[in-house]
Design an enzyme around this catalytic site. Sequence first.
Site: not given
Length: 251
Positions: A111, A185, A192
């Site tokens: 996250c 999230c 990412c």
Amino acid sequence: MAPEPPAFVRLAAHPLRWSLLSALAGGDLRVRELVERVGEPQNLVSYHLRLLRGGGLVTATRSSFDGRDSYYHLDLGRCAGALAETGAALHPALRPETPPLPEGVAVLFVCTGNSARSPVAEALLRRRTAGKVTVTSAGSHPKAALHPGAVRVLSDEFGIDVAGQRPRHLDTVAGHRFDHVITLCDKVRETCPEFPHHPRRRHWSIPDPAGAREPGSFARTAAEIDTRVRHLLPDLPAPQDSVPQDQEARP
């Protein structure tokens, strides 16, 4: 007079609805992503999503990254209960079996701040697998410390002590091998990075409990994550399906 099929069968047996359920079984998705997955027009996909929501199998949450978007989530707990009832309606011997705990698997939870959602997921999966799964969490912009609410809910609700744990940056695990990378999230899902050995990617769209004003937000978030973790267990790959451990050091 023949008995009617259970409600779950009537709802899920439609080919398009089954395709939507199958797509959402891998993680939370937006409408346009579901349209791409099933290859059907958006108005048709939206219609069948409404039916699945009406049946309690699918829920929707507004994206915390882009408020114009919503993520659809498959309620695996409701599906598990409905499937158990469906099997029992056909024959009492058709009961689901508890799957064996996976071993030799590496999972990364991600996250933004690595201060609440991802460390909670890390702690709960480690406990659920009795340490047999290598679990790590990290953040794209880690906070200085874990949120006190996350520390407290893990201690009070699950008896897990993470008071000495500190958030870590994604860069510190960039070279490690993972079998699963799970974003928690909406913001970090967009940023990412890729990881070696092509881990399975999935997304859990879970609002940040630190930003909630109502009381009990951390308890509700931890309960939702624990439910998702429990349903993740049967979907973790067996050791023989994973990349051999000697190809990359684990974190």
